[in-house]
Design an enzyme around this catalytic site. Structure first.
Site, mmCIF file in Angstrom:
data_model
loop_
_atom_site.group_PDB
_atom_site.id
_atom_site.type_symbol
_atom_site.label_atom_id
_atom_site.label_comp_id
_atom_site.label_asym_id
_atom_site.label_seq_id
_atom_site.Cartn_x
_atom_site.Cartn_y
_atom_site.Cartn_z
ATOM 1 N N ASN A 23 -23.476 64.604 62.614
ATOM 2 C CA ASN A 23 -24.696 64.795 63.403
ATOM 3 C C ASN A 23 -24.649 64.160 64.785
ATOM 4 O O ASN A 23 -25.622 64.199 65.520
ATOM 5 C CB ASN A 23 -25.905 64.311 62.602
ATOM 6 C CG ASN A 23 -26.166 65.235 61.415
ATOM 7 O OD1 ASN A 23 -25.607 66.327 61.337
ATOM 8 N ND2 ASN A 23 -26.958 64.768 60.461
ATOM 9 N N CYS A 116 -29.881 73.816 56.310
ATOM 10 C CA CYS A 116 -30.353 73.611 54.930
ATOM 11 C C CYS A 116 -31.809 74.050 54.766
ATOM 12 O O CYS A 116 -32.644 73.798 55.628
ATOM 13 C CB CYS A 116 -30.238 72.128 54.573
ATOM 14 S SG CYS A 116 -28.539 71.588 54.468
ATOM 15 N N ASP A 304 -31.331 61.982 54.785
ATOM 16 C CA ASP A 304 -30.051 62.613 54.412
ATOM 17 C C ASP A 304 -29.348 61.884 53.279
ATOM 18 O O ASP A 304 -28.318 62.361 52.787
ATOM 19 C CB ASP A 304 -29.111 62.682 55.625
ATOM 20 C CG ASP A 304 -29.608 63.683 56.642
ATOM 21 O OD1 ASP A 304 -29.083 63.699 57.766
ATOM 22 O OD2 ASP A 304 -30.556 64.426 56.324
ATOM 23 N N ARG A 396 -19.969 72.048 54.376
ATOM 24 C CA ARG A 396 -20.519 72.092 55.735
ATOM 25 C C ARG A 396 -20.528 70.704 56.354
ATOM 26 O O ARG A 396 -20.432 70.553 57.567
ATOM 27 C CB ARG A 396 -21.955 72.641 55.714
ATOM 28 C CG ARG A 396 -22.070 74.128 55.475
ATOM 29 C CD ARG A 396 -23.508 74.587 55.596
ATOM 30 N NE ARG A 396 -24.131 73.964 56.757
ATOM 31 C CZ ARG A 396 -25.383 73.506 56.761
ATOM 32 N NH1 ARG A 396 -26.125 73.594 55.670
ATOM 33 N NH2 ARG A 396 -25.899 72.954 57.839
#
Ligand code: EPZ
Length: 417
Positions: A23, A116, A304, A396
């Site tokens: 990220n 997502c 997360d 991913r």
């Protein structure tokens, strides 16, 4: 369709090297569109989201290649500012191309991002930022179209400290005339890392990592080499994997400051954690107490890591309460955990968990990236065989996830169904 097959019960021992942060790398790749000359991102993880965003840049004229463990990008040849549904819909981070291409071309047309399915994930805050800077925005047929005669620095206040909207506001301000001050910014470490990249390329940005960031417009950015921060979510995933499996592991290339909330919780739970420079060492304890937590914007507990930590709650003693305060639909993993014997009552965004001694293997299916990782961790704990379909979700965001776990002693393999 790839899937993980896990025989649970093996304790984890050994050491694991943590990759660069997904990220942080993703907004940095988008930001490369603003840079003249070559960008080289060291230690770039070749995960599917990175590949998808590189494909987006290449689709509009960029050159990019994975070389020497890193990623080389050159956007001098960018010749298009339109990105279609097939590419933009692959991931959430495609939304960062809004701010980047608006800065570069003063116009952009891009399909809504994918990512997502953990909530509605609107982009209203992003749009407000771009409009404040002088862009006109049209949203129709699944596309966002922005254009601006010029982008003028101004004061912007985010309705919520959105990570993506903070990144887009910064990207759209880098070449704007004058100064932009953004209030109520996201404070996630990945924002500071992404800004460190932009500063190294010549941007004038102050306060990243705090809730007020100011950007003084510049004329151009020059090519740079950059080493991103390590992935705090991958590190947290392996810490929790050890807590649910038992054993003791050493994580290398970590910055414990970025996951202090999790580390403190695990230390107060039953784990023994020590850290030295960029190494974190964890010894799993017996699950002798509940494991409750609430997620929130940084520095609160990261959303997360919520699915992964939920597995720990399911195999901890007593009653744990989990509150998901960032996304409105991030409990899909609980259906599968209940199939594996977890005792969970869901009440909106709160999960009430009654711990069990151990989960039971089952055939389950990942629905999203972190939920999929959580199901793998559940399989590590469970009695017998667990099959996790939908491994593509996990790939991913995690590089060689099964290989790294196998190297630590887990009985896991990635197979084709
Ligand atoms: C980033 O998503 C991360 N993705 C997510 O990681 C992470 O969960 C999230 O930040 C929060 O930390 C990337 O960086 C690629 P947000 P983002 O905008 O930017 C609402 C992972 O597993 N919102 O901070 O999409 C939104 O619906 C992924 O690696 C609006 O309402 O997150 C959500 O409820 C999953 N309007 C909340 O804010 C907007 O315009 C936080 O979203 C934008 C957001």
């Amino acid at each position: 369709m790839e899937r993980y097959e896990i025989i649970g019960g093996k304790k984890l021992y050994g050491e694991v090297e943590i990759d660069s942060a997904k990220n942080s790398v993703l907004p940095i790749i988008a930001a490369s569109a603003l840079v003249d000359g070559n960008v080289f991102i060291n230690k770039c993880p070749k995960i599917n989201d990175v590949i998808s965003l590189v494909d987006i840049l290449k689709s509009i004229g960029a050159k990019a290649e994975f070389i020497n463990g890193g990623l080389k990008i050159n956007c001098d040849g960018l010749n298009n500012c339109e990105i279609g549904k097939d590419l933009a819909g692959e991931l959430r981070a495609s939304v960062c191309m809004l701010g980047a291409l608006l800065s570069r071309f003063k116009k952009v047309k891009i399909a809504y991002p994918g990512g997502c399915s953990i909530g509605k994930r609107p982009i209203d805050i992003h749009v407000k930022c771009l409009k404040k800077l002088g862009a006109t925005v049209l949203e129709e047929d699944g596309y966002i179209e922005c254009s601006a005669k010029s982008l003028k620095g101004t004061n912007i206040t985010l309705d919520y400290p959105s990570v993506g909207a903070t990144e887009n506001a910064i990207l759209a301000s880098v070449f704007a005339q004058g100064e932009t001050v953004i209030f109520n910014c996201a404070r996630e470490p990945e924002i500071k890392d992404f800004v460190d990249f932009l500063i190294k390329a010549g941007a004038k940005i102050y306060g990243a990592g705090t809730s007020v960031v100011s950007v003084k417009g510049v004329k151009r950015l020059k090519g740079v080499e950059f080493t991103p921060m390590s992935d705090r979510i991958e590190a947290g995933t392996f810490l929790i994997a050890t807590a649910v499996s038992g054993g003791e592991i050493c994580l290398k290339n970590c910055d414990f400051k970025n996951i202090l909330n999790l580390i403190n919780k695990l230390a107060n739970y039953t784990c023994k954690i020590t850290k030295f420079n960029d190494i974190i060492y964890i010894q799993s304890g017996k699950g002798g107490k509940p494991f409750s937590f609430s997620t929130g914007p940084y520095p609160l507990f990261p959303t997360d890591l919520q699915p992964q930590a939920s597995v720990l709650s399911c195999v901890s003693s007593g009653r744990s309460v989990i509150s998901e305060r960032v996304f409105e639909n991030r409990f899909s993993h609980f259906e599968c955990l209940k199939k594996m014997g977890a005792i969970v009552d869901l009440d909106g965004s709160v999960a009430h968990v009654r711990g069990v001694r151990r989960l039971a293997g089952a055939h389950v299916c990942a629905n999203d990236l972190r939920g999929g990782a959580a199901l793998v961790l559940a399989g590590l704990n469970a009695e017998g065989l667990t099959i996790v379909d939908g491994a593509h979700h996990v790939k991913r965001g995690y590089n060689n996830f099964d290989e790294k776990l196998r190297a630590l002693g887990a009985d896991i393999k990635l197979t084709e169904k």
